[in-house]
Design an enzyme around this catalytic site. Structure first.
Site, short mmCIF file in Angstrom:
data_model
loop_
_atom_site.label_atom_id
_atom_site.label_comp_id
_atom_site.label_asym_id
_atom_site.label_seq_id
_atom_site.Cartn_x
_atom_site.Cartn_y
_atom_site.Cartn_z
N CYS A 198 0.83 -1.21 0.00
CA CYS A 198 0.00 0.00 0.00
C CYS A 198 0.87 1.26 0.00
CB CYS A 198 -0.97 -0.04 1.18
SG CYS A 198 -2.26 1.21 1.10
N HIS B 90 -3.62 -5.71 1.13
CA HIS B 90 -2.93 -5.95 2.41
C HIS B 90 -2.91 -7.41 2.87
CE1 HIS B 90 -2.46 -1.71 3.70
NE2 HIS B 90 -3.44 -1.53 2.82
N GLU C 283 -1.04 -8.64 5.12
CA GLU C 283 -0.77 -8.71 6.57
C GLU C 283 -2.04 -8.65 7.41
OE1 GLU C 283 -0.67 -6.09 4.82
OE2 GLU C 283 -0.82 -4.23 5.97
#
Lengths: 222, 81
Positions: free
Chosen positions: A85, A194, A196
């Site tokens: 990002c 994302h 994560e």
């Protein structure tokens, strides 16, 4: 393996990135933007957020942070580097990756779960996936539309450097549905959504993002 | 005191959703003059005295490496009296 996670002023996702690194089996090492020391890490993640308040352009000021000088130097020597990002924006502003991330085509900040397909499994960040594998991970950004000139796009396509694409409707106007790319050498990866935030079913839409973090361990062990 | 102005605009081929949003808001307010709107950034840099050629060259350099992103933007440097 020691994986550094950089915190700039305004970074949001450093904690989740560090947690994902640990879930993937590596040691997460905190790196501060003002550090002139990479603490002997084997790889680095630039997490998401709004570094330096996105002032000027997203990632434009972070590029000149002291820690970035060292990271750019090591990445040019082959150190694995993942920008997620805002981290992807920093990599483009640093010229480690081509192109630029611009305002979403519909101007809205996006926050949704998005299916992406993994297109290149030869990078140290994507080797745990199979080519064409579709995974569901969060996408949240205001400036996620990947833009570049036709020649750059042709070389990204021709050299198999698009590592992930959005599946279904184009969420932000990115050229050729690009969600992530890699550099010529294949060690630097930028990804807009994302992984994560998708490492276990309790806190994410899936655990399918974990592959990015197990990949880096495998790459280092090899 | 002189002012050096740097205007930064998205390259013509780069989609400008902000400019498009402004263009579509204008007619809603009764302003029907615009066929297109592009939105950019303006930097005003003050220097002591008249800018020297060296200073202007440095501003050009700064515009290229920091104030603009040459991948998507063009810039123009000028001195404002």
């Amino acid at each position: 393996m020691r994986v550094g996670v950089v915190t700039f002023p305004g970074t949001l996702d450093d904690r989740d990135a560090a947690r994902a690194v640990r879930a993937g089996g590596s040691e997460a090492v905190e790196l501060w933007h003002g550090d002139a020391d990479l603490k002997n890490v084997d790889a680095v993640i630039l997490p998401g957020g709004f570094s330096y308040g996105d002032y000027l352009r997203c990632g434009a000021i972070s590029r000149f942070a002291p820690v970035m000088t060292l990271i750019i130097e090591q990445a040019n020597k082959g150190m694995p580097l993942l920008g997620i990002c805002n981290g992807f924006q920093v990599l483009c502003e640093s010229h480690l990756l081509p192109g630029a991330l611009t305002r979403n085509s519909d101007l809205h900040f996006l926050c949704k779960d998005q299916v992406i397909s993994i297109e290149n499994t030869n990078t140290p960040w994507t080797s745990s996936f199979s080519k064409g594998q579709e995974i569901l991970i969060p996408l949240k950004n205001g400036e996620g539309s990947f833009q570049c000139d036709d020649a750059t796009l042709a070389s990204l396509e021709g050299e198999d450097r698009i590592i992930a694409r959005y599946v279904g409707e184009n969420p932000n106007g990115s050229r050729n549905l690009i969600a992530g790319i890699t550099n010529v050498r294949g060690n630097v990866v930028g990804l807009m959504p994302h992984p994560e935030h998708a490492i276990d079913a309790l806190t994410g839409p899936s655990a399918e993002g974990l592959g990015f973090f197990t990949s880096i361990l495998n790459a280092m062990v090899k | 005191m002189a002012k050096i102005v740097v205007d930064v605009m998205l390259k013509p081929e780069i989609l400008d959703p902000q400019g498009n949003a402004v263009a579509s808001a204008l007619p809603r307010l009764g302003f029907t003059f615009a066929t297109s709107v592009r939105q950019g950034k303006r930097f005003e840099i003050e220097v002591a005295g008249e800018p020297t050629p060296t200073q202007l060259a440095e501003v050009e350099k700064a515009a290229e490496v920091l104030l603009s992103n040459p991948v998507i933007e063009n810039y123009v440097v000028r001195v404002e009296k």
